[in-house]
Design a protein around this motif. Structure first.
Motif, mmCIF file in Angstrom:
data_model
loop_
_atom_site.group_PDB
_atom_site.id
_atom_site.type_symbol
_atom_site.label_atom_id
_atom_site.label_comp_id
_atom_site.label_asym_id
_atom_site.label_seq_id
_atom_site.Cartn_x
_atom_site.Cartn_y
_atom_site.Cartn_z
ATOM 1 N N ALA A 1 50.866 47.382 29.278
ATOM 2 C CA ALA A 1 51.467 46.071 29.032
ATOM 3 C C ALA A 1 52.975 46.181 28.922
ATOM 4 C CB ALA A 1 50.886 45.459 27.752
ATOM 5 N N LEU A 2 53.459 47.228 28.267
ATOM 6 C CA LEU A 2 54.908 47.434 28.174
ATOM 7 C C LEU A 2 55.524 47.585 29.558
ATOM 8 C CD1 LEU A 2 55.091 49.956 25.214
ATOM 9 C CD2 LEU A 2 56.150 47.713 25.247
ATOM 10 N N SER A 3 54.898 48.389 30.403
ATOM 11 C CA SER A 3 55.479 48.610 31.726
ATOM 12 C C SER A 3 55.393 47.361 32.597
ATOM 13 C CB SER A 3 54.808 49.798 32.407
ATOM 14 O OG SER A 3 53.440 49.548 32.568
ATOM 15 N N TRP A 4 54.295 46.603 32.524
ATOM 16 C CA TRP A 4 54.174 45.385 33.332
ATOM 17 C C TRP A 4 55.207 44.351 32.920
ATOM 18 C CZ3 TRP A 4 52.419 44.451 37.814
ATOM 19 C CH2 TRP A 4 51.315 45.113 38.311
ATOM 20 N N TRP B 1 54.042 39.563 44.344
ATOM 21 C CA TRP B 1 52.686 39.467 44.880
ATOM 22 C C TRP B 1 52.232 40.814 45.452
ATOM 23 C CZ3 TRP B 1 48.211 37.114 45.459
ATOM 24 C CH2 TRP B 1 47.446 37.390 46.578
ATOM 25 N N LEU B 2 53.072 41.407 46.307
ATOM 26 C CA LEU B 2 52.705 42.671 46.941
ATOM 27 C C LEU B 2 52.612 43.814 45.931
ATOM 28 C CD1 LEU B 2 54.771 42.398 50.234
ATOM 29 C CD2 LEU B 2 52.301 42.142 49.945
ATOM 30 N N THR B 3 53.533 43.857 44.982
ATOM 31 C CA THR B 3 53.505 44.902 43.962
ATOM 32 C C THR B 3 52.259 44.783 43.097
ATOM 33 O OG1 THR B 3 55.918 44.911 43.899
ATOM 34 C CG2 THR B 3 54.779 45.903 42.035
ATOM 35 N N GLY B 4 51.959 43.586 42.654
ATOM 36 C CA GLY B 4 50.772 43.379 41.827
ATOM 37 C C GLY B 4 49.488 43.656 42.577
ATOM 38 N N TRP B 5 49.427 43.211 43.821
ATOM 39 C CA TRP B 5 48.221 43.431 44.618
ATOM 40 C C TRP B 5 48.005 44.924 44.877
ATOM 41 C CZ3 TRP B 5 47.101 41.353 50.204
ATOM 42 C CH2 TRP B 5 45.719 41.287 50.389
ATOM 43 N N GLY B 6 49.089 45.627 45.197
ATOM 44 C CA GLY B 6 48.982 47.076 45.418
ATOM 45 C C GLY B 6 48.576 47.817 44.151
ATOM 46 N N ALA B 7 49.185 47.452 43.025
ATOM 47 C CA ALA B 7 48.832 48.106 41.765
ATOM 48 C C ALA B 7 47.395 47.791 41.368
ATOM 49 C CB ALA B 7 49.790 47.663 40.664
ATOM 50 N N GLY B 8 46.963 46.553 41.575
ATOM 51 C CA GLY B 8 45.585 46.186 41.278
ATOM 52 C C GLY B 8 44.603 46.918 42.168
ATOM 53 N N PHE B 9 44.939 47.061 43.453
ATOM 54 C CA PHE B 9 44.074 47.793 44.377
ATOM 55 C C PHE B 9 43.914 49.244 43.928
ATOM 56 C CE2 PHE B 9 43.792 50.549 48.166
ATOM 57 C CZ PHE B 9 42.524 50.180 48.592
ATOM 58 N N ILE B 10 45.016 49.895 43.584
ATOM 59 C CA ILE B 10 44.952 51.286 43.132
ATOM 60 C C ILE B 10 44.138 51.384 41.838
ATOM 61 C CG2 ILE B 10 46.343 53.181 42.200
ATOM 62 C CD1 ILE B 10 48.523 52.296 44.242
ATOM 63 N N PHE B 11 44.365 50.454 40.920
ATOM 64 C CA PHE B 11 43.618 50.465 39.657
ATOM 65 C C PHE B 11 42.123 50.348 39.903
ATOM 66 C CE2 PHE B 11 41.642 48.085 36.176
ATOM 67 C CZ PHE B 11 41.914 48.930 35.113
ATOM 68 N N LEU C 1 40.304 45.396 46.948
ATOM 69 C CA LEU C 1 41.325 44.477 47.471
ATOM 70 C C LEU C 1 41.162 43.086 46.884
ATOM 71 C CD1 LEU C 1 41.514 45.483 51.233
ATOM 72 C CD2 LEU C 1 43.369 45.587 49.562
ATOM 73 N N TYR C 2 39.913 42.629 46.785
ATOM 74 C CA TYR C 2 39.647 41.320 46.201
ATOM 75 C C TYR C 2 40.043 41.270 44.724
ATOM 76 C CZ TYR C 2 36.980 37.726 43.828
ATOM 77 O OH TYR C 2 36.614 36.699 43.013
ATOM 78 N N MET C 3 39.668 42.283 43.971
ATOM 79 C CA MET C 3 39.987 42.292 42.544
ATOM 80 C C MET C 3 41.492 42.461 42.311
ATOM 81 S SD MET C 3 37.102 41.796 41.030
ATOM 82 C CE MET C 3 36.957 42.483 39.417
ATOM 83 N N GLY C 4 42.180 43.215 43.171
ATOM 84 C CA GLY C 4 43.625 43.371 43.058
ATOM 85 C C GLY C 4 44.382 42.091 43.355
ATOM 86 N N PHE C 5 43.739 41.170 44.072
ATOM 87 C CA PHE C 5 44.322 39.862 44.381
ATOM 88 C C PHE C 5 44.794 39.153 43.114
ATOM 89 C CE2 PHE C 5 43.325 35.311 44.438
ATOM 90 C CZ PHE C 5 44.168 34.864 45.436
ATOM 91 N N TYR C 6 44.024 39.261 42.040
ATOM 92 C CA TYR C 6 44.371 38.567 40.797
ATOM 93 C C TYR C 6 45.603 39.173 40.134
ATOM 94 C CZ TYR C 6 39.940 36.267 41.362
ATOM 95 O OH TYR C 6 38.917 35.520 41.868
ATOM 96 N N ALA D 1 53.139 37.506 40.746
ATOM 97 C CA ALA D 1 53.912 36.498 41.481
ATOM 98 C C ALA D 1 54.210 35.298 40.578
ATOM 99 C CB ALA D 1 53.152 36.052 42.723
ATOM 100 N N GLY D 2 53.237 34.894 39.756
ATOM 101 C CA GLY D 2 53.462 33.773 38.830
ATOM 102 C C GLY D 2 54.512 34.089 37.783
ATOM 103 N N VAL D 3 54.469 35.290 37.219
ATOM 104 C CA VAL D 3 55.466 35.677 36.217
ATOM 105 C C VAL D 3 56.841 35.811 36.866
ATOM 106 C CG1 VAL D 3 56.147 37.534 34.644
ATOM 107 C CG2 VAL D 3 53.793 36.749 34.677
#
Length: 190
Positions: free
Chosen positions: A14-17, A31-41, A75-80, A86-88
């Motif tokens: 949470a601190l890093s995000w 959007w791309l950073t979050g999606w990539g990080a979510g995909f890796i997670f 990929l689908y779960m990283g979408f969120y 992107a919203g933040v």
């Protein structure tokens, strides 16, 4: 990872995000950073999934198809995550509402976690608050607001922690104290 240290993992994330969102220049980059990080997670979280898909299905999938299904799910779960970042980023960059971005980001995370839990998959894996399972005193208050609220709480705690590291003032310290002490005291009480 030892159980005691695993409790710190969501807070460090949470601190890093919350700090990392300051350095993302555009909503598309967020959007791309979050999606990539979510995909890796989620690839890490779903490491176990291809084997049961291959070995225990009614009509077993070849290994490469089992991994393809796992990748598509990640990929689908990283979408969120991409949608959240992107919203933040939009809130901080386009609307210039930095003071509200911590609260908006936390509430947006809660909403997206709730939607993700019910839309299409209903997968319970990958919620940040699951990592706090070894520390039931801190997650006991999830029975009041639900488990996604614990993820939002971690983002708020991390965001105010970052603010305290940069500049300490009484208001930020008081909010950080309330965010840390109230869930703990409720957990001890119940």
């Amino acid at each position: 990872m030892p159980g005691g240290l695993r409790v710190l993992l969501p807070l460090v994330g949470a601190l890093s995000w919350m700090k990392g969102a300051d350095f993302i220049p555009t909503c598309r980059a967020g959007w791309l950073t979050g999606w990539g990080a979510g995909f890796i997670f989620y690839i890490i979280v779903f490491y176990w999934l291809p084997y049961p898909l291959h070995a225990f299905s009614i009509s077993p999938l070849p290994v490469w198809r089992a991994w393809l299904v796992t990748d598509c799910l990640a990929l689908y779960m990283g979408f969120y995550w991409g949608l959240w970042l992107a919203g933040v980023t939009h809130m901080r960059r386009c609307l210039r509402l930095n003071s509200l971005s911590l609260w908006f980001g936390s509430l947006f995370w809660i909403g997206l976690a709730h939607i993700r839990s019910h839309l299409f998959t209903g997968l319970p894996w990958g919620h940040v608050e699951v990592l706090l399972g070894d520390w039931p005193v801190m997650v006991q208050w999830a029975d009041l607001l639900g488990s996604p609220a614990v993820g939002g709480w971690l983002l708020l705690l991390g965001g105010y922690g970052v603010r305290c590291l940069h500049r300490w003032d009484l208001k930020t310290g008081a909010v950080l104290m309330v965010l840390g002490v109230l869930p703990y005291t409720y957990g001890l009480w119940s």
